[in-house]
Design an enzyme around this catalytic site. Structure first.
Site, PDB file in Angstrom:
ATOM      1  N   HIS A 185      -4.518   2.332  -0.156  1.00  0.00           N
ATOM      2  CA  HIS A 185      -5.974   2.311  -0.358  1.00  0.00           C
ATOM      3  C   HIS A 185      -6.315   2.173  -1.838  1.00  0.00           C
ATOM      4  O   HIS A 185      -7.195   1.400  -2.209  1.00  0.00           O
ATOM      5  CB  HIS A 185      -6.625   3.587   0.189  1.00  0.00           C
ATOM      6  CG  HIS A 185      -6.864   3.571   1.654  1.00  0.00           C
ATOM      7  ND1 HIS A 185      -7.610   2.616   2.290  1.00  0.00           N
ATOM      8  CD2 HIS A 185      -6.441   4.410   2.616  1.00  0.00           C
ATOM      9  CE1 HIS A 185      -7.636   2.860   3.577  1.00  0.00           C
ATOM     10  NE2 HIS A 185      -6.932   3.947   3.809  1.00  0.00           N
ATOM     11  N   HIS A 201       0.039   5.479   2.710  1.00  0.00           N
ATOM     12  CA  HIS A 201      -1.257   4.997   3.212  1.00  0.00           C
ATOM     13  C   HIS A 201      -2.336   5.140   2.127  1.00  0.00           C
ATOM     14  O   HIS A 201      -3.106   4.211   1.866  1.00  0.00           O
ATOM     15  CB  HIS A 201      -1.636   5.791   4.464  1.00  0.00           C
ATOM     16  CG  HIS A 201      -2.995   5.519   4.982  1.00  0.00           C
ATOM     17  ND1 HIS A 201      -3.286   4.411   5.753  1.00  0.00           N
ATOM     18  CD2 HIS A 201      -4.159   6.193   4.843  1.00  0.00           C
ATOM     19  CE1 HIS A 201      -4.571   4.436   6.065  1.00  0.00           C
ATOM     20  NE2 HIS A 201      -5.125   5.505   5.517  1.00  0.00           N
ATOM     21  N   GLU A 202      -2.379   6.299   1.491  1.00  0.00           N
ATOM     22  CA  GLU A 202      -3.380   6.526   0.449  1.00  0.00           C
ATOM     23  C   GLU A 202      -3.114   5.673  -0.789  1.00  0.00           C
ATOM     24  O   GLU A 202      -4.057   5.177  -1.412  1.00  0.00           O
ATOM     25  CB  GLU A 202      -3.445   8.012   0.092  1.00  0.00           C
ATOM     26  CG  GLU A 202      -3.925   8.893   1.235  1.00  0.00           C
ATOM     27  CD  GLU A 202      -5.254   8.438   1.830  1.00  0.00           C
ATOM     28  OE1 GLU A 202      -6.156   8.025   1.067  1.00  0.00           O
ATOM     29  OE2 GLU A 202      -5.404   8.497   3.055  1.00  0.00           O
TER      30      GLU A 202
END
Length: 68
Positions: free
Chosen positions: A32, A28-29
């Protein structure tokens, strides 16, 4: 499961295997950092199905930004 290559505190390259929640959190990071949102992974059909909700969320977010 994912394998993450990173620098340790000693400055040396290390590889860490992650599973489950931690694998998802790191992915997820990383998304980003690459400029990707979770909806970018949706199929075209799924995006069409939630288009109304996304437009409402976008409008609410813009409204909140403008009032703050």
């Amino acid at each position: 499961s994912i394998a993450v290559e990173h620098l340790g505190l000693d400055g040396k390259v290390k590889t860490t295997q992650l599973n489950g929640f931690f694998a998802r959190a790191v992915q997820h990071e990383m998304d980003h950092l690459a400029g990707d949102l979770f909806i970018d992974h949706f199929s075209h059909v799924k995006k069409l199905a939630i288009r109304g909700k996304l437009k409402r969320l976008q409008a609410e977010t813009l409204e909140q930004i403008q009032t703050n």
